[in-house]
Scaffold this motif. Structure first.
Motif, PDB file in Angstrom:
ATOM      1  N   LEU A  95      32.351  -6.693   8.844  1.00  0.00           N
ATOM      2  CA  LEU A  95      31.672  -6.869   7.573  1.00  0.00           C
ATOM      3  C   LEU A  95      30.351  -7.561   7.861  1.00  0.00           C
ATOM      4  O   LEU A  95      30.203  -8.239   8.887  1.00  0.00           O
ATOM      5  N   PHE A  96      29.380  -7.408   6.967  1.00  0.00           N
ATOM      6  CA  PHE A  96      28.108  -8.091   7.138  1.00  0.00           C
ATOM      7  C   PHE A  96      27.907  -9.046   5.971  1.00  0.00           C
ATOM      8  O   PHE A  96      28.033  -8.673   4.801  1.00  0.00           O
ATOM      9  N   VAL A  97      27.618 -10.302   6.329  1.00  0.00           N
ATOM     10  CA  VAL A  97      27.597 -11.387   5.352  1.00  0.00           C
ATOM     11  C   VAL A  97      26.211 -12.010   5.304  1.00  0.00           C
ATOM     12  O   VAL A  97      25.573 -12.224   6.350  1.00  0.00           O
ATOM     13  N   HIS A  98      25.743 -12.297   4.093  1.00  0.00           N
ATOM     14  CA  HIS A  98      24.441 -12.942   3.896  1.00  0.00           C
ATOM     15  C   HIS A  98      24.394 -14.257   4.670  1.00  0.00           C
ATOM     16  O   HIS A  98      25.297 -15.093   4.566  1.00  0.00           O
ATOM     17  N   TYR A  99      23.322 -14.432   5.439  1.00  0.00           N
ATOM     18  CA  TYR A  99      23.170 -15.595   6.317  1.00  0.00           C
ATOM     19  C   TYR A  99      21.914 -16.361   5.935  1.00  0.00           C
ATOM     20  O   TYR A  99      20.818 -15.793   5.904  1.00  0.00           O
ATOM     21  N   THR A 100      22.067 -17.637   5.624  1.00  0.00           N
ATOM     22  CA  THR A 100      20.956 -18.507   5.252  1.00  0.00           C
ATOM     23  C   THR A 100      21.027 -19.773   6.117  1.00  0.00           C
ATOM     24  O   THR A 100      22.015 -19.999   6.822  1.00  0.00           O
ATOM     25  N   PRO A 101      19.998 -20.618   6.051  1.00  0.00           N
ATOM     26  CA  PRO A 101      20.045 -21.863   6.842  1.00  0.00           C
ATOM     27  C   PRO A 101      21.207 -22.780   6.468  1.00  0.00           C
ATOM     28  O   PRO A 101      21.565 -23.665   7.253  1.00  0.00           O
ATOM     29  N   THR A 102      21.801 -22.597   5.312  1.00  0.00           N
ATOM     30  CA  THR A 102      22.894 -23.481   4.879  1.00  0.00           C
ATOM     31  C   THR A 102      24.269 -22.803   4.940  1.00  0.00           C
ATOM     32  O   THR A 102      25.258 -23.385   4.503  1.00  0.00           O
ATOM     33  N   THR A 103      24.336 -21.603   5.483  1.00  0.00           N
ATOM     34  CA  THR A 103      25.614 -20.892   5.576  1.00  0.00           C
ATOM     35  C   THR A 103      26.613 -21.659   6.439  1.00  0.00           C
ATOM     36  O   THR A 103      26.272 -22.106   7.548  1.00  0.00           O
ATOM     37  N   GLN A 104      27.824 -21.818   5.946  1.00  0.00           N
ATOM     38  CA  GLN A 104      28.880 -22.472   6.727  1.00  0.00           C
ATOM     39  C   GLN A 104      29.378 -21.508   7.804  1.00  0.00           C
ATOM     40  O   GLN A 104      29.661 -20.345   7.526  1.00  0.00           O
ATOM     41  N   MET A 105      29.491 -22.018   9.033  1.00  0.00           N
ATOM     42  CA  MET A 105      29.850 -21.190  10.173  1.00  0.00           C
ATOM     43  C   MET A 105      31.161 -21.651  10.794  1.00  0.00           C
ATOM     44  O   MET A 105      31.596 -22.789  10.625  1.00  0.00           O
ATOM     45  N   HIS A 106      31.777 -20.732  11.539  1.00  0.00           N
ATOM     46  CA  HIS A 106      32.944 -21.079  12.358  1.00  0.00           C
ATOM     47  C   HIS A 106      32.965 -20.121  13.532  1.00  0.00           C
ATOM     48  O   HIS A 106      32.215 -19.140  13.587  1.00  0.00           O
ATOM     49  N   GLU A 107      33.803 -20.391  14.517  1.00  0.00           N
ATOM     50  CA  GLU A 107      33.918 -19.512  15.677  1.00  0.00           C
ATOM     51  C   GLU A 107      35.014 -18.490  15.460  1.00  0.00           C
ATOM     52  O   GLU A 107      36.115 -18.825  15.010  1.00  0.00           O
ATOM     53  N   ASN A 108      34.715 -17.215  15.771  1.00  0.00           N
ATOM     54  CA  ASN A 108      35.749 -16.189  15.689  1.00  0.00           C
ATOM     55  C   ASN A 108      36.616 -16.210  16.945  1.00  0.00           C
ATOM     56  O   ASN A 108      36.450 -17.080  17.806  1.00  0.00           O
ATOM     57  N   ARG A 109      37.510 -15.266  17.069  1.00  0.00           N
ATOM     58  CA  ARG A 109      38.464 -15.302  18.181  1.00  0.00           C
ATOM     59  C   ARG A 109      37.817 -15.064  19.533  1.00  0.00           C
ATOM     60  O   ARG A 109      38.452 -15.285  20.567  1.00  0.00           O
ATOM     61  N   TYR A 110      36.566 -14.618  19.542  1.00  0.00           N
ATOM     62  CA  TYR A 110      35.836 -14.426  20.797  1.00  0.00           C
ATOM     63  C   TYR A 110      34.936 -15.617  21.115  1.00  0.00           C
ATOM     64  O   TYR A 110      34.163 -15.578  22.075  1.00  0.00           O
ATOM     65  N   GLY A 111      35.013 -16.651  20.298  1.00  0.00           N
ATOM     66  CA  GLY A 111      34.186 -17.828  20.522  1.00  0.00           C
ATOM     67  C   GLY A 111      32.751 -17.656  20.063  1.00  0.00           C
ATOM     68  O   GLY A 111      31.873 -18.418  20.459  1.00  0.00           O
ATOM     69  N   ILE A 112      32.503 -16.661  19.216  1.00  0.00           N
ATOM     70  CA  ILE A 112      31.162 -16.385  18.714  1.00  0.00           C
ATOM     71  C   ILE A 112      31.053 -16.926  17.287  1.00  0.00           C
ATOM     72  O   ILE A 112      31.950 -16.723  16.465  1.00  0.00           O
ATOM     73  N   ALA A 113      29.963 -17.619  17.002  1.00  0.00           N
ATOM     74  CA  ALA A 113      29.772 -18.174  15.662  1.00  0.00           C
ATOM     75  C   ALA A 113      29.546 -17.048  14.652  1.00  0.00           C
ATOM     76  O   ALA A 113      28.800 -16.106  14.911  1.00  0.00           O
ATOM     77  N   GLU A 114      30.200 -17.165  13.518  1.00  0.00           N
ATOM     78  CA  GLU A 114      30.007 -16.214  12.427  1.00  0.00           C
ATOM     79  C   GLU A 114      30.162 -16.962  11.101  1.00  0.00           C
ATOM     80  O   GLU A 114      30.806 -18.016  11.037  1.00  0.00           O
ATOM     81  N   PRO A 115      29.568 -16.423  10.025  1.00  0.00           N
ATOM     82  CA  PRO A 115      29.713 -17.084   8.720  1.00  0.00           C
ATOM     83  C   PRO A 115      31.169 -17.091   8.256  1.00  0.00           C
ATOM     84  O   PRO A 115      31.921 -16.156   8.522  1.00  0.00           O
ATOM     85  N   LYS A 116      31.528 -18.157   7.560  1.00  0.00           N
ATOM     86  CA  LYS A 116      32.822 -18.159   6.893  1.00  0.00           C
ATOM     87  C   LYS A 116      32.783 -17.099   5.797  1.00  0.00           C
ATOM     88  O   LYS A 116      31.840 -17.031   5.024  1.00  0.00           O
ATOM     89  N   LEU A 117      33.819 -16.278   5.761  1.00  0.00           N
ATOM     90  CA  LEU A 117      33.815 -15.124   4.868  1.00  0.00           C
ATOM     91  C   LEU A 117      33.957 -15.553   3.409  1.00  0.00           C
ATOM     92  O   LEU A 117      34.882 -16.262   3.042  1.00  0.00           O
ATOM     93  N   ALA A 118      32.991 -15.105   2.613  1.00  0.00           N
ATOM     94  CA  ALA A 118      33.040 -15.277   1.162  1.00  0.00           C
ATOM     95  C   ALA A 118      32.710 -13.917   0.566  1.00  0.00           C
ATOM     96  O   ALA A 118      31.640 -13.353   0.836  1.00  0.00           O
ATOM     97  N   CYS A 119      33.625 -13.375  -0.224  1.00  0.00           N
ATOM     98  CA  CYS A 119      33.477 -12.000  -0.707  1.00  0.00           C
ATOM     99  C   CYS A 119      32.156 -11.767  -1.429  1.00  0.00           C
ATOM    100  O   CYS A 119      31.546 -10.700  -1.298  1.00  0.00           O
TER     101      CYS A 119
END
Length: 216
Positions: A95-119
């Motif tokens: 999925l592709f999620v809107h990314y801004t300077p204040t987006t909350q991030m976490h690491e996925n199972r590959y250790g890569i940072a991605e936005p916390k999913l919000a529909c």
């Protein structure tokens, strides 16, 4: 490149190992220079196409070209930025999620940072105008060799049927990631563009090289 890797019978995993090694030995100075050059070239491309209002990017991993400078420039230009997120339900998709300077991030199972999913922050592919895609290697026919997970190919499975007519696919690479030719499979999605710090490769719909815009 050795004759071994010029041969079409080289396996995808052999090619991945070879080109990842080439990328991983690049110096910090080289990577910094590449980040600046790519940001400049990418913003020039975006500025030449006013229809580009939403750009999907990635956060670099495993010595991939760094797009942070480009992301900052997009924010300053008020262009919407999206990041890939591993789909929580449909296996092997993004999925592709809107990314801004204040987006909350976490690491996925590959250790890569991605936005916390919000529909409410999910951006449909039909609204993305340019997708900058990481790759391990590319060739002069617009073929892309990824890390092997198949996430982009599955997510873009309907791209060939022109399901997303406003979406341009652009591979981002270091110059050392160009291969003479790459083995392909039926599910591989060809690229419209590849951008490196020194060149902009453009491909026709058939995957044939149409122009090669080199830096002076």
């Amino acid at each position: 490149m050795s004759n071994h890797f010029e041969h079409k019978q080289a396996t995808r995993n052999e090619l991945r190992k070879y080109f990842r090694q080439r990328r991983n030995v690049l110096s910090a100075e080289h990577k910094h220079s590449a980040k600046k050059a790519l940001a400049q070239r990418l913003m020039q491309f975006v500025n030449e196409q006013p229809s580009i209002q939403t750009v999907a990017v990635y956060l670099s991993n495993d010595s991939e070209p760094d797009l942070h400078a480009f992301i900052e420039a997009l924010w300053q230009a008020n262009i919407r930025v999206a990041l890939p997120v591993i789909h929580p339900i449909v296996a092997g998709h993004l999925l592709f999620v809107h990314y801004t300077p204040t987006t909350q991030m976490h690491e996925n199972r590959y250790g890569i940072a991605e936005p916390k999913l919000a529909c409410q922050q999910v951006i449909p592919l039909s609204q993305i105008n340019l997708m900058c895609m990481p790759l391990v290697a590319f060739d002069a026919q617009g073929n892309r060799l990824g890390m092997g997970g198949g996430f982009y190919d599955r997510t873009l499975a309907h791209y060939r049927q022109q399901a997303y007519p406003n979406l341009q696919l652009m591979g981002i690479a270091h110059d050392c990631q160009q291969a003479p030719s790459l083995p392909t499979e039926a599910w591989d999605i060809p690229l419209a563009h590849v951008l490196t710090p020194s060149k902009h490769w453009q491909f026709a719909a058939t995957g044939t090289l149409s122009t090669d815009s080199s830096s002076e």
